[in-house]
Design an enzyme around this catalytic site. Sequence first.
Site, short mmCIF file in Angstrom:
data_model
loop_
_atom_site.label_atom_id
_atom_site.label_comp_id
_atom_site.label_asym_id
_atom_site.label_seq_id
_atom_site.Cartn_x
_atom_site.Cartn_y
_atom_site.Cartn_z
N ARG A 64 35.98 25.86 59.57
CA ARG A 64 35.16 26.75 60.40
C ARG A 64 34.54 25.97 61.55
O ARG A 64 34.24 24.78 61.40
CB ARG A 64 34.01 27.34 59.56
CG ARG A 64 34.49 28.30 58.50
CD ARG A 64 33.32 28.63 57.57
NE ARG A 64 33.77 29.41 56.45
CZ ARG A 64 33.56 30.73 56.32
NH1 ARG A 64 32.87 31.38 57.22
NH2 ARG A 64 34.02 31.38 55.28
N HIS B 82 40.52 15.00 63.09
CA HIS B 82 41.53 15.99 63.47
C HIS B 82 42.91 15.32 63.44
O HIS B 82 43.07 14.20 63.92
CB HIS B 82 41.23 16.51 64.88
CG HIS B 82 42.17 17.58 65.29
ND1 HIS B 82 42.11 18.87 64.78
CD2 HIS B 82 43.25 17.56 66.10
CE1 HIS B 82 43.10 19.59 65.28
NE2 HIS B 82 43.80 18.82 66.09
N GLY C 164 40.41 17.86 50.05
CA GLY C 164 39.39 16.82 49.97
C GLY C 164 39.92 15.40 49.87
O GLY C 164 39.21 14.50 49.39
N SER C 165 41.13 15.15 50.37
CA SER C 165 41.65 13.78 50.28
C SER C 165 40.83 12.83 51.17
O SER C 165 40.65 11.66 50.84
CB SER C 165 43.14 13.71 50.63
OG SER C 165 43.36 14.02 51.97
N ASN C 166 40.32 13.35 52.29
CA ASN C 166 39.47 12.50 53.14
C ASN C 166 38.13 12.24 52.46
O ASN C 166 37.60 11.12 52.55
CB ASN C 166 39.27 13.13 54.51
CG ASN C 166 40.45 12.87 55.42
OD1 ASN C 166 40.63 11.77 55.92
ND2 ASN C 166 41.29 13.88 55.60
N ASN D 4 33.97 14.72 62.86
CA ASN D 4 35.11 15.46 62.31
C ASN D 4 36.35 14.58 62.46
O ASN D 4 36.38 13.68 63.29
CB ASN D 4 35.30 16.76 63.10
CG ASN D 4 36.48 17.58 62.60
OD1 ASN D 4 36.66 17.75 61.39
ND2 ASN D 4 37.30 18.09 63.50
#
Length: 204
Positions: free
Chosen positions: A93, A111, A12-14, A109
């Site tokens: 997922r 990446h 969860g650093s983002n 998202n």
Amino acid sequence: MLNIGVLGSGNGSNFQAIVDAAKRGEFEGRVCCAVSDVADAYILERASKAGIPGRHIDCGPSKSKAEGVGAEKIVEYMRGCDVDFVVLAGFMRIVKDPLLSEFSGRMINIHPSLLPAFPGLASWKQALEYGVKVAGCTVHYVDAGMDTGPIVLQRCIPVIDDDTPESLHARIQKAEHVAYPEALNLISSGRVEVAGRKVRIVKD
Ligand code: GRF
């Protein structure tokens, strides 16, 4: 003002970077909840420390997809939190219906590679093994594929000769923590236009 729901499976650093950036007023929005498919994911602890509602939601037997009842439960919870925009931050997922259709065009998202190079898992390792000289991260809209949606922005970092998978991953993550709030700023200020695969950033 975006009401953001964050979905994550791990550290969860983002999530943290986005929460902190919202507090500093770096984009027009707030994080209203965190959801994890992993019961003991650190992202949920971060949420609780930040005073943000967090929930573990069991996504069913498939470890690689959020679909069916699991996806439905996420939608219900997010609706209950008034979420109007979903941010995937280390969610492991592939998002399927009804979650995908509910937030179609309203889900992004991040990446850890310069897509379309190195989709999938451990992209920093793939990049290092391939021998690329530039790595980075990509913020993109979520579509039905894996890491395939229209690209909002990308940030580059150089690969250095002595990089290990760990050192490269750490520098990519640093770039991610800047790139995600930047993307949210563009989106929340209405400066992002999507036309097919192309994302156009409207000037101020
Ligand atoms: C990030 O590197 C992101 O690019 C990838 O998963 C990782 C999540 O890290 N999708 P964190 O949970 O935000 O620390």
